[in-house]
Every structure is written in C-alpha cells, then in structure tokens.
Scaffold this motif. Structure first.
Motif, mmCIF file in Angstrom:
data_model
loop_
_atom_site.group_PDB
_atom_site.id
_atom_site.type_symbol
_atom_site.label_atom_id
_atom_site.label_comp_id
_atom_site.label_asym_id
_atom_site.label_seq_id
_atom_site.Cartn_x
_atom_site.Cartn_y
_atom_site.Cartn_z
ATOM 1 N N HIS A 183 0.507 -1.151 -0.391
ATOM 2 C CA HIS A 183 -0.480 0.169 -0.374
ATOM 3 C C HIS A 183 0.587 1.338 -0.285
ATOM 4 N N THR A 184 2.020 1.197 0.007
ATOM 5 C CA THR A 184 2.647 2.646 -0.360
ATOM 6 C C THR A 184 3.371 2.740 -1.706
ATOM 7 N N VAL A 185 3.742 4.109 -1.514
ATOM 8 C CA VAL A 185 4.629 5.258 -2.547
ATOM 9 C C VAL A 185 6.166 5.056 -2.137
ATOM 10 N N ARG A 186 6.815 4.707 -2.100
ATOM 11 C CA ARG A 186 8.350 5.171 -1.732
ATOM 12 C C ARG A 186 9.090 5.329 -2.596
ATOM 13 N N ARG A 187 10.036 6.097 -2.371
ATOM 14 C CA ARG A 187 11.243 6.609 -3.307
ATOM 15 C C ARG A 187 12.574 5.996 -2.278
ATOM 16 N N TYR A 188 13.910 5.794 -3.171
ATOM 17 C CA TYR A 188 15.365 5.275 -3.111
ATOM 18 C C TYR A 188 15.624 6.628 -3.732
ATOM 19 N N VAL A 189 16.823 6.470 -3.743
ATOM 20 C CA VAL A 189 17.963 6.908 -3.735
ATOM 21 C C VAL A 189 19.412 6.105 -3.958
ATOM 22 N N PHE A 190 19.760 5.987 -4.785
ATOM 23 C CA PHE A 190 20.655 4.849 -4.672
ATOM 24 C C PHE A 190 21.926 5.298 -4.473
ATOM 25 N N SER A 191 21.905 6.206 -5.038
ATOM 26 C CA SER A 191 23.293 6.944 -4.393
ATOM 27 C C SER A 191 24.717 6.561 -3.180
ATOM 28 N N SER A 192 23.174 6.786 -2.644
ATOM 29 C CA SER A 192 23.043 7.420 -1.237
ATOM 30 C C SER A 192 22.067 6.022 -0.329
ATOM 31 N N GLY A 193 21.867 5.214 -0.222
ATOM 32 C CA GLY A 193 21.795 4.412 0.215
ATOM 33 C C GLY A 193 20.466 5.071 1.033
ATOM 34 N N LYS A 194 19.218 5.726 0.654
ATOM 35 C CA LYS A 194 18.183 6.563 1.177
ATOM 36 C C LYS A 194 17.248 5.760 0.734
ATOM 37 N N GLU A 195 16.398 5.743 1.559
ATOM 38 C CA GLU A 195 14.410 5.762 0.901
ATOM 39 C C GLU A 195 14.048 6.576 2.170
ATOM 40 N N ASP A 196 12.567 6.977 1.382
ATOM 41 C CA ASP A 196 10.939 6.802 2.205
ATOM 42 C C ASP A 196 9.905 6.787 1.564
ATOM 43 N N ILE A 197 9.072 6.877 2.670
ATOM 44 C CA ILE A 197 7.733 6.351 2.455
ATOM 45 C C ILE A 197 6.587 7.808 1.676
ATOM 46 N N LEU A 198 6.629 7.898 0.258
ATOM 47 C CA LEU A 198 5.857 8.754 0.257
ATOM 48 C C LEU A 198 4.813 9.039 0.371
ATOM 49 N N GLY A 199 4.180 8.277 0.984
ATOM 50 C CA GLY A 199 2.676 8.579 1.020
ATOM 51 C C GLY A 199 1.957 6.849 0.809
#
Length: 340
Positions: A80-96
């Motif tokens: 049920h989530t939409v996520r954002r990933y930043v591969f260069s830094s290894g970071k992710e968060d839930i957009l909504g």
C-alpha cells in the motif's frame, strides 16, 4: 533448466530478481535500468556494463517503478506504499500510502509530481519535494471508476486505464476532472496503456491478444483513424490460441512500437502503416515488460512467467538487453507503382 536462446535474444543480465518481474524502465539520461519485482525488490542496473548498482526491499511485492533522476526513483507496492529511493546514498522514505495495493507509479518532469494509481480506485498526486511522513506530500486524490491497472504519461497528459475497461484522460495542469472519459474499444480486460511519443494518442492492449490504437482529438476525421488489430495468437489443431498482451513500448526515434505477450514473443509494429516490422526469437516464458533506452539503441525484455496458466513449472525470470538494429524498428517507405 534455463532454455538456450539464440544470440538475437540479447545479453542476459546477471543477478535478476528472484520472482516475477513487474516492470522495467530505462533512465532518460543513461543506460541505467530500474526493475521492480514480486520478490519485494527494486533494483538499479547499468545495462551497458551488466552491473547491479543497488537494491532496496519493500514490505510487499513491488508492482511498478519509475525514475526520478539517474540514481533515484519511486515505486508502487502491494504493501500500500509509494516509496522514494536514492541509490547513490542508500536512503529511502515513504512518500505516501493508499488503502489497497498500489499498481502504478509515474513521475511528471513537467509538473514535478509523482502520480500513483491503486486498486483502492484512486489516483494520488504527490510532491516529492515536500516534508517526509505519511500523506504530508499529498497534492490531491482523484476517484476512479474502478481499480487502476495501467498509467501512461506523455507531457502534461495522463492516461488512466482501469478495471471494467474504463479509460480516463487527464491534463495534469487541471486534475479536477478527466479531460475525457472513455471505454476501451477492446472487449476484454486491459493489460497495458502506452501514450504515443508525439502526444496524439495511446495504444491499449488486453488479455484477448489485441491492441487498439486511439487518438485524443475527438474530431470525426481523427476518430476515423483509430483501429484495433490481432496479435500474439496462433492457430493449433484448427483453433485459435490467444495470449494476453502484457507490455507496449514505443521507440523514441521512429515512433514504432514493440509488444510483448504471454506467448514469449516480442513483435515490433509500424502503427502508421499497420504492419509488423519484426518478430524476435521466442523467449523462455511470458514477456511481462519492455523498455527502449533513451536513444532507442537498446531494448530491455523481461522474460517472466505471469501465471496465466496457473502455478505450473516455468523457466526462471530473466532480463535480456538486446542491441536494436535499424531494420527492426525503422518504418519502411511506402512503394507506389510506377505509372505505365
């Protein structure tokens, strides 16, 4: 045991997903390839050097993915989530979040927004530049007539295909209501919608082995141009065997397009002249996704069983990257008879 394919199939990428491949997309800036899978992963490859550059794991199957820039992207998940990933830094968060599995995700460079489509019968638009946290980046929620199955974005125009053969066309600059409400001209369930690169219409595929070519302009002259054609089917013992058409990808230079079906074949079509240009050698199993690189030199093919015949033994999931020859994708000029 993996089938041995002719070299025309292309290079097989190492370290493929461990379960069904739901989508793959080339970057608009390089030969980076983003891949989503039912194994809960989103992976970034360099298709040119066959290198796995990074991997993130969801809490559920990942049903779609798209790029933000060359090393970051967004995903849609069954959790049920939409996520954002930043591969260069290894970071992710839930957009909504949605209230049901999220089937589709697109990023609009024109609007600077992420668009997600869910089986909760809504579209949602998100501002990825906003603060992190549940729904804090939500721009708007737009009810749909049924579950969202496929999205396609060309410029400011968004095409939404849902269950029940509904098709809604939006202008991202005014999402208050659809610009057009349509019904698929195909009789059965929609599998994929893909906008023409020139922005004049869209191609729609279904489970019945057909593709429809549609146009946005509602004038009688333009609507007279639309048509549908049969593909990904064969005759055997006097009966027609019909395969779902899972994927459509347009060539960025020539405007021709490839289709991938549950028959394991990839066909290339000249939509203007209503002709098939090429058929590649059969792949090990169903074609679940296709993507041309930004310059049209490469075609990524997901050979991944889509369970159209139930849970039976099948070939392993694989990603092939093939070099595209001009003869396969360039429309052939019409030949007119010489006057006597």
């Amino acid at each position: 045991m993996t089938a041995i394919l002719p070299s025309t199939a292309g290079r097989e990428l190492l370290k493929p997903p461990r379960d069904g491949i739901s989508n793959l997309r080339f970057s608009n800036h390089s030969d980076h390839l983003l891949v989503s899978s039912w194994d809960k992963s989103v992976r970034l490859y360099d298709a040119g050097s066959d290198a796995l550059l990074g991997e993130f794991v969801h809490g559920g199957a990942v049903l779609d993915c798209c790029f933000h820039d060359d090393t970051s992207g967004f995903s849609a998940s069954a959790d049920h989530t939409v996520r954002r990933y930043v591969f260069s830094s290894g970071k992710e968060d839930i957009l909504g979040r949605h209230e049901a599995p999220v089937r589709c995700v697109e990023y609009s460079y024109a609007a600077g927004q992420v668009i997600s489509g869910s089986w909760d019968k809504t579209l949602k638009c998100w501002d990825p530049r906003g603060a992190s946290g549940q729904d804090r980046t939500l721009v708007g929620t737009y009810p749909q007539p049924e579950r969202v199955y496929s999205l396609s974005l060309v410029g400011n125009r968004l095409v939404v295909a849902t269950a029940g053969r509904h098709v809604n066309v939006y202008d991202l600059r005014n999402m208050s209501q659809p610009e057009q409400r349509r019904e698929s001209s195909l009789k059965y369930q929609t599998r994929c919608v893909c906008g023409y690169p020139n922005g004049t219409g869209y191609a729609l595929s279904s489970v019945e082995g057909r593709v429809a070519m549609e146009f946005f302009d509602l004038s009688e002259a333009n609507q007279a141009k639309k048509y549908a054609f049969k593909c990904h089917r064969k005759s055997e013992a006097g009966r027609d065997i019909v395969y779902p058409v899972n994927a459509i990808a347009f060539h960025p230079i020539y405007g021709t397009f490839a289709t991938g079906g549950c028959d394991g074949y990839v066909n290339v079509w000249d939509g203007n002249n209503k002709k098939r240009l090429y058929q590649y050698s059969k792949y090990p199993t169903s074609i679940s996704a296709l993507s041309f690189s930004r310059d049209g030199r490469l075609l990524a093919v997901a050979s991944s069983y889509t369970y159209e015949e139930g849970d039976i033994p099948h070939e392993p999931d694989a990603i092939f990257v093939r070099n595209v020859n001009e003869v396969e994708v360039k429309p052939k000029p019409k030949v007119y008879p010489t006057p006597s």
